[in-house]
Motif scaffolding. Sequence first.
Motif, short mmCIF file in Angstrom:
data_model
loop_
_atom_site.label_atom_id
_atom_site.label_comp_id
_atom_site.label_asym_id
_atom_site.label_seq_id
_atom_site.Cartn_x
_atom_site.Cartn_y
_atom_site.Cartn_z
N VAL A 185 -9.68 50.91 59.67
CA VAL A 185 -8.60 51.73 59.19
C VAL A 185 -8.27 52.69 60.42
O VAL A 185 -7.29 52.69 60.80
CB VAL A 185 -9.10 52.65 58.16
CG1 VAL A 185 -7.97 53.41 57.80
CG2 VAL A 185 -8.80 51.59 57.09
N ARG A 186 -9.25 53.40 61.05
CA ARG A 186 -9.25 54.11 62.38
C ARG A 186 -8.40 53.40 63.62
O ARG A 186 -7.66 53.63 63.85
CB ARG A 186 -10.48 54.72 62.76
CG ARG A 186 -10.12 55.99 63.50
CD ARG A 186 -11.66 56.59 63.84
NE ARG A 186 -12.38 55.78 64.64
CZ ARG A 186 -13.72 56.04 65.18
NH1 ARG A 186 -14.34 57.41 64.57
NH2 ARG A 186 -14.52 55.49 65.91
N ASP A 187 -9.11 52.10 63.45
CA ASP A 187 -8.41 51.40 64.82
C ASP A 187 -6.96 50.95 64.50
O ASP A 187 -6.16 51.01 65.38
CB ASP A 187 -9.12 49.90 64.66
CG ASP A 187 -10.66 49.95 65.33
OD1 ASP A 187 -10.67 51.24 65.82
OD2 ASP A 187 -11.43 49.27 65.13
N LEU A 188 -6.82 50.62 63.17
CA LEU A 188 -5.29 50.14 62.65
C LEU A 188 -4.32 51.25 62.92
O LEU A 188 -2.91 51.01 62.84
CB LEU A 188 -5.25 49.83 61.13
CG LEU A 188 -5.84 48.63 60.94
CD1 LEU A 188 -6.22 48.34 59.25
CD2 LEU A 188 -4.88 47.41 61.25
N ASN A 189 -4.71 52.54 63.10
CA ASN A 189 -3.81 53.77 63.13
C ASN A 189 -3.41 53.83 64.53
O ASN A 189 -2.46 54.46 64.95
CB ASN A 189 -4.59 55.14 62.70
CG ASN A 189 -4.24 55.18 61.18
OD1 ASN A 189 -3.39 55.71 60.68
ND2 ASN A 189 -5.24 54.93 60.59
N ASP A 190 -3.88 52.95 65.67
CA ASP A 190 -3.04 52.83 66.82
C ASP A 190 -1.78 52.06 66.79
O ASP A 190 -1.12 51.81 67.69
CB ASP A 190 -4.14 52.01 67.63
CG ASP A 190 -5.47 52.95 68.16
OD1 ASP A 190 -5.49 54.02 67.98
OD2 ASP A 190 -6.30 52.29 68.45
N HIS A 191 -1.78 51.11 65.63
CA HIS A 191 -0.65 50.25 65.46
C HIS A 191 0.34 50.87 64.36
O HIS A 191 1.47 50.60 64.33
CB HIS A 191 -1.26 48.98 65.00
CG HIS A 191 -2.30 48.46 66.06
ND1 HIS A 191 -1.63 47.70 66.98
CD2 HIS A 191 -3.35 48.53 66.15
CE1 HIS A 191 -2.64 47.32 67.81
NE2 HIS A 191 -3.82 47.63 67.31
N THR A 192 -0.05 51.59 63.28
CA THR A 192 0.72 51.79 62.34
C THR A 192 -0.03 52.99 61.38
O THR A 192 -1.13 53.22 61.67
CB THR A 192 1.13 50.53 61.26
OG1 THR A 192 1.95 51.11 60.27
CG2 THR A 192 -0.17 50.15 60.58
N LYS A 193 0.83 53.41 60.36
CA LYS A 193 -0.12 54.17 59.50
C LYS A 193 -0.94 53.61 58.50
O LYS A 193 -0.42 52.58 57.52
CB LYS A 193 0.89 54.78 58.55
CG LYS A 193 0.44 56.19 57.45
CD LYS A 193 -0.29 57.26 58.49
CE LYS A 193 -0.82 58.07 57.03
NZ LYS A 193 -1.76 59.13 58.04
N PHE A 194 -2.21 53.63 58.40
CA PHE A 194 -3.24 52.66 57.47
C PHE A 194 -4.14 53.88 56.85
O PHE A 194 -4.61 54.95 57.45
CB PHE A 194 -3.93 51.88 58.12
CG PHE A 194 -4.02 50.58 57.58
CD1 PHE A 194 -4.95 50.65 56.69
CD2 PHE A 194 -3.07 49.59 57.66
CE1 PHE A 194 -4.91 49.40 55.78
CE2 PHE A 194 -3.09 48.37 57.01
CZ PHE A 194 -4.31 48.28 56.00
N THR A 195 -4.59 53.80 55.72
CA THR A 195 -5.32 54.77 54.99
C THR A 195 -6.44 54.19 54.20
O THR A 195 -6.21 52.87 54.11
CB THR A 195 -4.51 55.86 54.07
OG1 THR A 195 -3.89 55.05 53.24
CG2 THR A 195 -3.61 56.65 54.87
N ILE A 196 -7.49 54.92 53.72
CA ILE A 196 -8.45 54.22 52.89
C ILE A 196 -8.64 55.32 51.62
O ILE A 196 -9.01 56.23 51.96
CB ILE A 196 -9.53 53.71 53.82
CG1 ILE A 196 -10.68 52.89 52.85
CG2 ILE A 196 -10.17 54.76 54.33
CD1 ILE A 196 -11.52 52.28 54.12
N THR A 197 -9.19 54.58 50.64
CA THR A 197 -9.40 55.41 49.39
C THR A 197 -10.46 54.87 48.51
O THR A 197 -10.30 53.68 48.14
CB THR A 197 -8.34 55.84 48.55
OG1 THR A 197 -7.38 56.62 49.38
CG2 THR A 197 -8.79 56.42 47.40
N PRO A 198 -11.62 55.46 48.24
CA PRO A 198 -12.76 54.89 47.28
C PRO A 198 -12.10 54.66 45.71
O PRO A 198 -11.64 55.75 45.51
CB PRO A 198 -13.92 55.36 47.53
CG PRO A 198 -13.38 57.05 47.96
CD PRO A 198 -12.14 56.53 48.70
N MET A 199 -12.45 53.82 45.21
CA MET A 199 -12.22 53.68 43.74
C MET A 199 -13.22 54.22 42.87
O MET A 199 -14.18 53.69 42.64
CB MET A 199 -11.98 52.20 43.24
CG MET A 199 -10.99 51.34 43.85
SD MET A 199 -9.03 52.05 43.62
CE MET A 199 -8.91 50.76 42.11
#
Lengths: 425, 124
Positions: free
Chosen positions: A270-284
């Motif tokens: 997810v951290r890598d993806l933020n070089d390209h777009t807005k990306f986040t992560i959440t535990p269920m």
Amino acid sequence: MGEVYKNVVCPFCGCLCDDLEVVVENGKVVSTKNACPISKTKFLDHSKDRAKPQVRKDGKLIEVSMEEAINKAAQILKESEFPLIYGLSSTESDAQRLAVELAEFIGGSIDSTASTCHGPTIVAAQGCGAVKCTLGEVKNRADLVIFWGCNPAEAHIRHSVRYSVTPQGMYVRGKKERFIVHVDVRETRTSRMADMFVKVEPGKDYELLSALRAVIKGYEVGDVAGVPAEMIKQLAERMKGCRFGIIFFGMGLTMSSGKHMNIDAALRLVRDLNDHTKFTITPMRGHFNVAGAGEVLTWITGYPFAVNFSRGYPNYNPGEFSAVDLLFRGECDAALILASDPVAHFPIGASQHLAKIPTVVIDPKVSLTSLIAEVVIPCAIAGIESEGTAYRMDGVPLRLRKVVDSPYPTDREILEGILRRMKGC
Amino acid sequence: MRLLLNTGRTVDQGVSMERGKTSSEYFEKVAVAFIHPDDMKELGIDEGDAVRIETDFGSTVLKCVKGGTEKGTIFVPMGPWANVLTGPNTEGSGMPSLKGLTAEISGTKEKVTTLDDILRMLGG
């Protein structure tokens, strides 16, 4: 027509759905609106199968007064040299605060159910951080939603309609404007609502997450973890190309081989993806206030779970002070179980020690742990019979409502009673 | 027959848990093993038959439910029956081994393990 309570927060899972309508007649819940099947049962059956104050005498649990049960609990904890307080996740945050105070006073260990659900998530996030957002942002902005190693259709039933799949958001309107991906070892009801199902070989999530990171960094990969190279490439492109993406993940990552390293790979992806777009992560998150247990423990001790006070100050060490480890190694000599049921959910090799030591259970219902306990103290059901604060899976605190009276005191009143007796005041 | 065991939540497990863990509904919905139809055929069992499942950590008898999992794997809802099969060693992580366990499975004429049987295993 009875009394109608609107915008009631559901005290079952980490979704904390706050749009329930509850109708009460003659001190009992008689109907609900907007509740999922599990929530509905929890509200409608709130008065059934209730625990009674009990103390074990000559091997049998005997009904006693609340006073006697609380006195006995205080005595057990006083006589213990290495006690464990475990659970915390199905009660409100003031009771959690008192449980931490009690753990500090008795110099014991304290652990929440996080250690057997998202403990590895917390450990991984401590190592590399996590790009997070609220569920409101997901509803309003996310056009790519990935469910990885989780099955919200069975475990977080209204998650999809309230936050992640079908709701009308401010910028994303309904399912037709969202792309839903499900990554799991088996097809489930969640797969059926997904646009893309990625079947990963059991125990190979780390490899697949690492392959996605490689592709996003521009490397070529072959088939990985049973997933064809072309599908990995397609998913990576979709992740890079979305406007706002989110990964919701569950026990498929935290409980499988690799544990916290699986989460580490997901957080770094997810951290890598933020070089390209807005990306986040959440535990269920599972229990409705397991997130609150982490918040409360952290603001008091600096650590989120698996904390020990035997040196007079908090020590943190998952694997050493986590409940399953303490029990499996047979280290604790007494236990206070609050707002959870380890005998129903721990490997039997850990529960066997609970049956050997004096165990105190505070629970509104007959739990399996209460059946092997030395002392049972019944309490009001948090979020139905008592109010308080709970933290949603995204860390947003919400106020639980009281809709009916309880024949029993609240968790915090019971913990205050134990503390008073132990302090001799 | 050797299969891979996963455990987890189901709606029925959640609803029956809220009915009461000593209820007959909880027993009906949780003392079960979901098995792929191809594996059932190979085992020579039908839906509703009893199966004995054994891991490195313990052994229990459950009722077979058809489907709900991939070929080569079985799924047991989280609960006291799954607990007999899962491992308490957390490898220093705090998290026990609750998924991806190797299990030996066979058809049996034995009765499904009861909650009382499990409480006896606990010494309670």
